[in-house]
Write a protein that holds these residues in place. Sequence first.
Motif, PDB file in Angstrom:
ATOM      1  N   MET A   1       0.714  -1.081   0.131  1.00  0.00           N
ATOM      2  CA  MET A   1      -0.143  -0.114   0.206  1.00  0.00           C
ATOM      3  C   MET A   1       0.574   1.174   0.033  1.00  0.00           C
ATOM      4  O   MET A   1      -0.114   2.677  -0.304  1.00  0.00           O
ATOM      5  CB  MET A   1      -0.867  -0.027   1.217  1.00  0.00           C
ATOM      6  CG  MET A   1      -2.093  -1.169   1.298  1.00  0.00           C
ATOM      7  SD  MET A   1      -2.726  -1.056  -0.267  1.00  0.00           S
ATOM      8  CE  MET A   1      -4.499  -1.877   0.270  1.00  0.00           C
ATOM      9  N   ASP A   2       1.862   0.790   0.557  1.00  0.00           N
ATOM     10  CA  ASP A   2       2.920   2.333   0.477  1.00  0.00           C
ATOM     11  C   ASP A   2       4.102   2.859  -0.798  1.00  0.00           C
ATOM     12  O   ASP A   2       5.067   3.327  -0.572  1.00  0.00           O
ATOM     13  CB  ASP A   2       3.622   2.361   1.744  1.00  0.00           C
ATOM     14  CG  ASP A   2       2.854   2.311   3.124  1.00  0.00           C
ATOM     15  OD1 ASP A   2       1.821   3.403   2.968  1.00  0.00           O
ATOM     16  OD2 ASP A   2       3.164   1.802   3.989  1.00  0.00           O
ATOM     17  N   SER A   3       3.510   2.035  -1.836  1.00  0.00           N
ATOM     18  CA  SER A   3       4.324   1.936  -2.556  1.00  0.00           C
ATOM     19  C   SER A   3       3.968   2.285  -3.886  1.00  0.00           C
ATOM     20  O   SER A   3       2.768   2.741  -4.299  1.00  0.00           O
ATOM     21  CB  SER A   3       5.144  -0.030  -3.384  1.00  0.00           C
ATOM     22  OG  SER A   3       3.486  -0.445  -3.755  1.00  0.00           O
ATOM     23  N   ALA A   4       5.079   2.710  -4.955  1.00  0.00           N
ATOM     24  CA  ALA A   4       4.377   3.537  -5.848  1.00  0.00           C
ATOM     25  C   ALA A   4       3.106   2.267  -7.059  1.00  0.00           C
ATOM     26  O   ALA A   4       2.308   2.786  -7.721  1.00  0.00           O
ATOM     27  CB  ALA A   4       5.609   3.965  -7.052  1.00  0.00           C
ATOM     28  N   ALA A   5       3.480   1.032  -6.895  1.00  0.00           N
ATOM     29  CA  ALA A   5       1.904   0.574  -7.448  1.00  0.00           C
ATOM     30  C   ALA A   5       0.752   0.997  -6.861  1.00  0.00           C
ATOM     31  O   ALA A   5      -0.332   0.600  -7.315  1.00  0.00           O
ATOM     32  CB  ALA A   5       2.230  -1.318  -7.123  1.00  0.00           C
ATOM     33  N   ASN A   6       0.469   1.151  -5.972  1.00  0.00           N
ATOM     34  CA  ASN A   6      -0.141   1.361  -5.268  1.00  0.00           C
ATOM     35  C   ASN A   6      -1.006   3.202  -6.003  1.00  0.00           C
ATOM     36  O   ASN A   6      -1.008   4.060  -4.795  1.00  0.00           O
ATOM     37  CB  ASN A   6      -0.332   1.544  -3.991  1.00  0.00           C
ATOM     38  CG  ASN A   6      -1.917   2.308  -3.101  1.00  0.00           C
ATOM     39  OD1 ASN A   6      -3.289   1.838  -4.054  1.00  0.00           O
ATOM     40  ND2 ASN A   6      -1.934   2.581  -1.663  1.00  0.00           N
ATOM     41  N   PHE A   7      -0.990   3.033  -7.369  1.00  0.00           N
ATOM     42  CA  PHE A   7      -1.028   4.217  -7.426  1.00  0.00           C
ATOM     43  C   PHE A   7      -2.566   5.070  -7.757  1.00  0.00           C
ATOM     44  O   PHE A   7      -2.838   5.888  -8.855  1.00  0.00           O
ATOM     45  CB  PHE A   7      -0.979   4.443  -9.057  1.00  0.00           C
ATOM     46  CG  PHE A   7      -1.409   3.625 -10.534  1.00  0.00           C
ATOM     47  CD1 PHE A   7      -2.198   3.843 -10.865  1.00  0.00           C
ATOM     48  CD2 PHE A   7      -1.312   2.161 -10.111  1.00  0.00           C
ATOM     49  CE1 PHE A   7      -3.137   2.851 -11.887  1.00  0.00           C
ATOM     50  CE2 PHE A   7      -1.697   1.672 -10.718  1.00  0.00           C
ATOM     51  CZ  PHE A   7      -2.751   1.764 -11.738  1.00  0.00           C
ATOM     52  N   VAL A   8      -3.525   4.503  -7.390  1.00  0.00           N
ATOM     53  CA  VAL A   8      -5.389   4.142  -8.083  1.00  0.00           C
ATOM     54  C   VAL A   8      -5.598   5.762  -6.874  1.00  0.00           C
ATOM     55  O   VAL A   8      -5.864   6.463  -7.344  1.00  0.00           O
ATOM     56  CB  VAL A   8      -5.907   3.886  -7.981  1.00  0.00           C
ATOM     57  CG1 VAL A   8      -7.046   3.931  -7.958  1.00  0.00           C
ATOM     58  CG2 VAL A   8      -5.442   2.440  -8.969  1.00  0.00           C
ATOM     59  N   PRO A   9      -4.998   5.337  -5.735  1.00  0.00           N
ATOM     60  CA  PRO A   9      -5.094   4.542  -4.398  1.00  0.00           C
ATOM     61  C   PRO A   9      -5.613   4.192  -3.556  1.00  0.00           C
ATOM     62  O   PRO A   9      -7.143   4.357  -3.783  1.00  0.00           O
ATOM     63  CB  PRO A   9      -4.017   5.417  -3.778  1.00  0.00           C
ATOM     64  CG  PRO A   9      -5.234   7.057  -3.540  1.00  0.00           C
ATOM     65  CD  PRO A   9      -5.825   7.276  -5.152  1.00  0.00           C
ATOM     66  N   LEU A  10      -5.288   2.523  -3.236  1.00  0.00           N
ATOM     67  CA  LEU A  10      -6.661   2.126  -2.950  1.00  0.00           C
ATOM     68  C   LEU A  10      -5.917   1.567  -0.782  1.00  0.00           C
ATOM     69  O   LEU A  10      -4.549   1.805  -1.077  1.00  0.00           O
ATOM     70  CB  LEU A  10      -6.695   0.535  -2.998  1.00  0.00           C
ATOM     71  CG  LEU A  10      -6.517   0.813  -5.094  1.00  0.00           C
ATOM     72  CD1 LEU A  10      -6.176  -1.365  -5.704  1.00  0.00           C
ATOM     73  CD2 LEU A  10      -7.711   1.364  -5.266  1.00  0.00           C
ATOM     74  N   ASN A  11      -5.913   1.392  -0.589  1.00  0.00           N
ATOM     75  CA  ASN A  11      -6.965   1.041   1.204  1.00  0.00           C
ATOM     76  C   ASN A  11      -7.447  -0.714   1.323  1.00  0.00           C
ATOM     77  O   ASN A  11      -7.999  -0.874   0.392  1.00  0.00           O
ATOM     78  CB  ASN A  11      -7.017   2.486   2.253  1.00  0.00           C
ATOM     79  CG  ASN A  11      -8.593   2.989   1.834  1.00  0.00           C
ATOM     80  OD1 ASN A  11      -9.536   2.019   1.709  1.00  0.00           O
ATOM     81  ND2 ASN A  11      -9.043   4.022   2.394  1.00  0.00           N
ATOM     82  N   ASP A  12      -7.284  -0.585   2.451  1.00  0.00           N
ATOM     83  CA  ASP A  12      -8.022  -1.837   2.900  1.00  0.00           C
ATOM     84  C   ASP A  12      -9.348  -1.728   2.881  1.00  0.00           C
ATOM     85  O   ASP A  12     -10.765  -2.640   2.237  1.00  0.00           O
ATOM     86  CB  ASP A  12      -7.901  -2.431   3.671  1.00  0.00           C
ATOM     87  CG  ASP A  12      -6.250  -3.275   4.886  1.00  0.00           C
ATOM     88  OD1 ASP A  12      -5.553  -3.295   3.809  1.00  0.00           O
ATOM     89  OD2 ASP A  12      -6.044  -2.967   5.745  1.00  0.00           O
ATOM     90  N   ALA A  13     -10.198  -0.951   2.903  1.00  0.00           N
ATOM     91  CA  ALA A  13     -11.795   0.079   2.619  1.00  0.00           C
ATOM     92  C   ALA A  13     -11.590  -0.174   1.111  1.00  0.00           C
ATOM     93  O   ALA A  13     -13.100  -1.904   0.728  1.00  0.00           O
ATOM     94  CB  ALA A  13     -11.895   1.256   3.285  1.00  0.00           C
ATOM     95  N   ASP A  14     -11.651   0.149   0.160  1.00  0.00           N
ATOM     96  CA  ASP A  14     -11.142  -0.139  -1.253  1.00  0.00           C
ATOM     97  C   ASP A  14     -11.054  -1.215  -1.516  1.00  0.00           C
ATOM     98  O   ASP A  14     -11.758  -1.648  -2.551  1.00  0.00           O
ATOM     99  CB  ASP A  14     -10.692   0.898  -1.471  1.00  0.00           C
ATOM    100  CG  ASP A  14     -10.423   2.473  -2.037  1.00  0.00           C
ATOM    101  OD1 ASP A  14     -10.909   2.744  -2.240  1.00  0.00           O
ATOM    102  OD2 ASP A  14      -9.242   3.220  -1.123  1.00  0.00           O
TER     103      ASP A  14
END
Length: 154
Positions: free
Chosen positions: A110-123
């Motif tokens: 979740m703290d990487s560049a791959a989380n570009f949308v971003p997303l969290n656990d609720a998402d």
Amino acid sequence: MTNTHTSRPGEKTNVQKAALAVGAVFLLVGVLGFIPGITAPYEELGFAGHESGALLLGLFQVSILHNLVHLLFGIAGIAMARTISGARSYLLYGGIIYLVLWIYGLLIDMDSAANFVPLNDADNWLHLFLGIGMIALALALTRNKDRDRSHTAH
């Protein structure tokens, strides 16, 4: 009993109504993502990436990109609801997209560049339920259509 797969001119089938409703909800969510107070802290709304600290409804991490995706997905649902096949495709393939997003959200840091949308656990959990729900609507609201085709083929 009414056949849900044929409609009179101007009358929507259940699958079309479902696609229209889902599309309208996505459109609404996209708009709400740009409203301060509903999205907070609004000043932390970034264009993209996990650095965007804004939360929609205090739960779902959003960014400008994330909101734009919701708007586009909503517009697609409303447009595709014009036909039965378009509505079914929107719900079915949209549901598959959301299941892929759920898996993606589970696999990335979740703290990487791959989380570009971003997303969290609720998402992530919302994506799981959206994916299952959309696919279920597509299949349940068009199942008689497939059965009707097999009966007319004999």
